[in-house]
Design a protein around this motif. Sequence first.
Motif, PDB file in Angstrom:
ATOM      1  N   ILE A  67       0.841  -1.199   0.000  1.00 29.75           N
ATOM      2  CA  ILE A  67       0.000   0.000   0.000  1.00 29.75           C
ATOM      3  C   ILE A  67       0.875   1.249   0.000  1.00 29.75           C
ATOM      4  CG2 ILE A  67      -1.647   1.341   1.380  1.00 29.75           C
ATOM      5  CD1 ILE A  67      -2.951  -1.382   2.066  1.00 29.75           C
ATOM      6  N   TYR A  68       1.906   1.262   0.838  1.00 32.19           N
ATOM      7  CA  TYR A  68       2.820   2.403   0.877  1.00 32.19           C
ATOM      8  C   TYR A  68       3.492   2.608  -0.485  1.00 32.19           C
ATOM      9  CZ  TYR A  68       6.621   5.488   2.265  1.00 32.19           C
ATOM     10  OH  TYR A  68       7.485   6.546   2.356  1.00 32.19           O
ATOM     11  N   GLY A  69       3.850   1.527  -1.139  1.00 34.81           N
ATOM     12  CA  GLY A  69       4.456   1.608  -2.463  1.00 34.81           C
ATOM     13  C   GLY A  69       3.538   2.269  -3.475  1.00 34.81           C
ATOM     14  N   ILE A  70       2.261   1.931  -3.428  1.00 33.40           N
ATOM     15  CA  ILE A  70       1.277   2.531  -4.335  1.00 33.40           C
ATOM     16  C   ILE A  70       1.126   4.018  -4.026  1.00 33.40           C
ATOM     17  CG2 ILE A  70      -1.181   2.579  -4.950  1.00 33.40           C
ATOM     18  CD1 ILE A  70      -1.182  -0.500  -4.399  1.00 33.40           C
ATOM     19  N   VAL A  71       0.962   4.338  -2.750  1.00 31.50           N
ATOM     20  CA  VAL A  71       0.718   5.720  -2.330  1.00 31.50           C
ATOM     21  C   VAL A  71       1.899   6.624  -2.659  1.00 31.50           C
ATOM     22  CG1 VAL A  71       0.331   7.192  -0.298  1.00 31.50           C
ATOM     23  CG2 VAL A  71      -0.968   5.075  -0.570  1.00 31.50           C
ATOM     24  N   THR A  72       3.117   6.105  -2.541  1.00 35.41           N
ATOM     25  CA  THR A  72       4.285   6.939  -2.818  1.00 35.41           C
ATOM     26  C   THR A  72       4.652   6.952  -4.301  1.00 35.41           C
ATOM     27  OG1 THR A  72       5.768   5.105  -2.229  1.00 35.41           O
ATOM     28  CG2 THR A  72       5.254   6.736  -0.506  1.00 35.41           C
ATOM     29  N   PHE A  73       4.177   5.985  -5.062  1.00 33.63           N
ATOM     30  CA  PHE A  73       4.485   5.949  -6.497  1.00 33.63           C
ATOM     31  C   PHE A  73       3.614   6.918  -7.287  1.00 33.63           C
ATOM     32  CE2 PHE A  73       3.834   4.325 -10.814  1.00 33.63           C
ATOM     33  CZ  PHE A  73       5.150   4.257 -11.256  1.00 33.63           C
ATOM     34  N   TYR A  74       2.321   6.944  -6.997  1.00 28.13           N
ATOM     35  CA  TYR A  74       1.390   7.773  -7.760  1.00 28.13           C
ATOM     36  C   TYR A  74       1.286   9.162  -7.151  1.00 28.13           C
ATOM     37  CZ  TYR A  74       0.041   3.527 -10.175  1.00 28.13           C
ATOM     38  OH  TYR A  74       0.061   2.392 -10.928  1.00 28.13           O
ATOM     39  N   SER A  75       1.524  10.182  -7.979  1.00 29.82           N
ATOM     40  CA  SER A  75       1.541  11.562  -7.477  1.00 29.82           C
ATOM     41  C   SER A  75       0.162  12.051  -7.043  1.00 29.82           C
ATOM     42  CB  SER A  75       2.115  12.505  -8.530  1.00 29.82           C
ATOM     43  OG  SER A  75       1.287  12.537  -9.675  1.00 29.82           O
ATOM     44  N   GLY A  76      -0.895  11.360  -7.397  1.00 32.48           N
ATOM     45  CA  GLY A  76      -2.238  11.766  -6.996  1.00 32.48           C
ATOM     46  C   GLY A  76      -2.533  11.502  -5.526  1.00 32.48           C
ATOM     47  N   PHE A  77      -1.697  10.676  -4.894  1.00 35.23           N
ATOM     48  CA  PHE A  77      -1.889  10.383  -3.473  1.00 35.23           C
ATOM     49  C   PHE A  77      -0.984  11.276  -2.640  1.00 35.23           C
ATOM     50  CE2 PHE A  77      -2.910   6.066  -5.275  1.00 35.23           C
ATOM     51  CZ  PHE A  77      -4.272   6.158  -5.048  1.00 35.23           C
ATOM     52  N   SER A  78      -1.431  11.586  -1.426  1.00 35.64           N
ATOM     53  CA  SER A  78      -0.658  12.453  -0.550  1.00 35.64           C
ATOM     54  C   SER A  78      -0.538  11.834   0.837  1.00 35.64           C
ATOM     55  CB  SER A  78      -1.324  13.824  -0.438  1.00 35.64           C
ATOM     56  OG  SER A  78      -0.568  14.642   0.420  1.00 35.64           O
ATOM     57  N   LEU A  79       0.656  11.916   1.404  1.00 31.37           N
ATOM     58  CA  LEU A  79       0.909  11.440   2.765  1.00 31.37           C
ATOM     59  C   LEU A  79       0.640  12.520   3.804  1.00 31.37           C
ATOM     60  CD1 LEU A  79       4.281   9.597   2.064  1.00 31.37           C
ATOM     61  CD2 LEU A  79       2.043   8.554   2.398  1.00 31.37           C
TER      62      LEU A  79
END
Length: 164
Positions: A67-79
Amino acid sequence: MVKNDSPVICMPETETMIREVITKCGGYANKDAIMAVLNDVQQKHGYLPYEVQRFIAVEMDIPLAEIYGIVTFYSGFSLKPVGKYKISVCMGTPCYVLSAAKILEKIETITGIKAGETSEDMKYTIVATRCIGACGLAPVLTVNDDVHGKMTLDDVEPMLAQYK
């Protein structure tokens, strides 16, 4: 199937919202629904902090690293929390060649924040992206879902005035 024995990770209302999103997206039965789940949760929660990612991982039985890999790969997601207006400036080759860096700099000057930051009043977040996919409109930027193409330095201030 909802896992009622999941450890408490988030606020109860956040956990309820996430479970509803997972159910709506068919995620308990379909691990391929992770992108839809992450998108919906981010829309409702505003961003995807560690606690939210961990809860989704536990609920959907997907490794947190995935999940972290997906969130950090796609620029549309934000931490991190994002402002009311997310300004994404394309820095892909066509946009960069046509002065995207200067446009970004002017936006930073006007808003008082740098790319990767959110204003203290939570009004603006600026993101420098690699490619928006609208090369024919270079230089291009988006503000939330609004696309602004063929931008010039003179266009920046009036464009930002629309998002006060």
